[in-house]
Design an enzyme around this catalytic site. Structure first.
Site, mmCIF file in Angstrom:
data_model
loop_
_atom_site.group_PDB
_atom_site.id
_atom_site.type_symbol
_atom_site.label_atom_id
_atom_site.label_comp_id
_atom_site.label_asym_id
_atom_site.label_seq_id
_atom_site.Cartn_x
_atom_site.Cartn_y
_atom_site.Cartn_z
ATOM 1 C CE LYS A 205 4.579 0.682 -0.358
ATOM 2 N NZ LYS A 205 4.235 1.497 -1.511
ATOM 3 C CB CYS A 259 8.851 -0.837 -2.664
ATOM 4 S SG CYS A 259 7.311 -0.407 -3.505
#
Length: 398
Positions: A205, A259
């Protein structure tokens, strides 16, 4: 089919947790959506929650009051606990785990043998082990009797449900836990579900978002230096992208969202390298926002007799998500300069109560002389701004 009789608690009814809980319920699972915000829980129960995406609005209306889903601020016995909680950046550029720790403090009170804890929140490499040790310390009677794994979230504001269903998933765990957790995710995910170690899942991720940040930084860095040499980067990029293995992105006004500007820091590679490519990319993209601010300031001061409107508060074109938005950073800096400018957004109805004073788009389109595009969707520009005097902030001259 026995998996459907398992009870799943989804903790955190935010951008990820709420649609994920609804998606699970739509597939027949027994779901409990949990959030400590009593007002939010009340709004969800009454069908009053404000959602940006049209698909998500209709999906919510269809599924929020199903018999197999409930919403509460209280924890109860479940077979699976899926944590979709924020993990913001701390001042020392490390991952803040307190939201997860606080949730685990409540989960351990109802945790039972053979239960599974699934972390979807973005965390640093090695953090799942910290979380497991935390649970083990409070519930030593359950050591090796419950399961915990990491399944990094896969969604993007503006297309959440589609992304959740049509993106590959990674499950970081031992093999036995993977087989159990895959039974859930295979019901909602149409793409490949991959088994890895916990640390590998944690890394995927972070590296995905660091790569994207690096790609944007490369574009911003090269375009700025070409400008200094008096070279049209638009034409250069267009030619370079004819190469079958080259895809240089369009430069931006900076990077926002929950993010890309946050996750690269969690890799924490700086201690291992004298030159940190990941950290350098972060600095380049943050600096680009500062450059854009200076250019807009100069433009407004030079055109001080004109009524100028800045368009787009979201962190990317077309969205009302303001998290880490470079537009907001620019606007806040301009406010401190005490100069005259206006702000509008295509998502006016979602943002009109924001602390930034937003002008109704209709009024803005009819009343202002110059329109500066920060982050606006191309469809809105083509429909509403194509006959107006507009300029992209990222194309303003140094």
């Amino acid at each position: 089919m026995l998996i459907y009789k398992k009870k799943i608690s989804v903790v955190g009814m935010g951008y990820i947790g709420l649609p994920f809980a609804l998606l699970l319920a739509s597939q027949g699972f027994i779901v409990k959506g949990i959030d400590i915000n009593k007002k939010k829980i009340s709004q969800i129960k009454n069908g009053e929650i404000i959602l940006e995406e049209e698909e998500l609005k209709s999906f919510f209306k269809k599924n929020y009051n199903k018999k197999n889903i409930e919403f509460s601020e209280n924890y109860s016995i479940s077979d699976f606990f899926i944590l979709c909680l924020p993990t913001p950046l701390k001042k020392n550029n490390t991952c803040e785990l307190n939201f997860i720790f606080n949730a685990l403090k409540k989960i351990v009170n109802v945790l039972q043998k053979n239960n599974t804890i699934i972390i979807e929140s973005t965390i640093s490499i090695g953090d799942l082990e910290k979380l497991k040790n935390f649970v083990d310390k409070i519930r030593p009677d359950l050591i090796n009797k419950y399961k915990i794994c990491y399944v990094p979230e896969k969604a993007i504001p503006g297309n959440t449900i589609y992304e959740m269903q049509n993106n590959y998933r990674v499950i970081g765990s031992d093999l036995k836990t993977f087989k159990e957790v895959r039974k859930i995710y295979s019901k909602i995910c149409k793409k490949k579900i991959i088994h890895t170690s916990v640390n590998e899942a944690e890394a995927t991720k972070l590296i995905e978002n660091a790569f994207r940040d690096n790609s944007i930084a490369f574009s911003n860095f090269i375009s700025e230096n070409l400008l200094k040499k008096g070279i049209s980067y638009k034409k250069v990029f267009e030619i370079c992208n004819l190469h079958p293995r080259v895809n240089i992105l369009d430069p931006s006004i900076g990077v926002g969202g929950h993010c890309i500007p946050i996750d690269p820091y969690f890799l924490n590679f700086k201690k291992l390298n004298q030159i940190d490519l990941v950290d350098n990319s972060r600095q380049i993209n943050d600096y680009k926002t500062k450059l854009i601010f200076k250019r807009i300031l100069n433009f407004i001061q030079f055109n001080n007799k004109k009524k100028i409107c800045l368009w787009g508060l979201g962190y990317k074109p077309g969205v009302a998500d303001l998290r880490e938005s470079p537009s907001i950073k620019i606007i806040n800096k301009l406010k401190k300069m005490k100069i005259r400018f206006y702000v509008s957004d295509e998502n006016y109805n979602l943002l009109k109560n924001h602390e930034v004073n937003i002008v109704n788009p209709t009024k803005a389109l009819n009343s202002f002389d110059i329109h500066i595009i920060l982050n606006v969707s191309q469809s809105f520009i083509q429909k509403k701004l194509k006959n107006k005097n507009y300029i992209y902030a990222k194309y303003l001259n140094p």
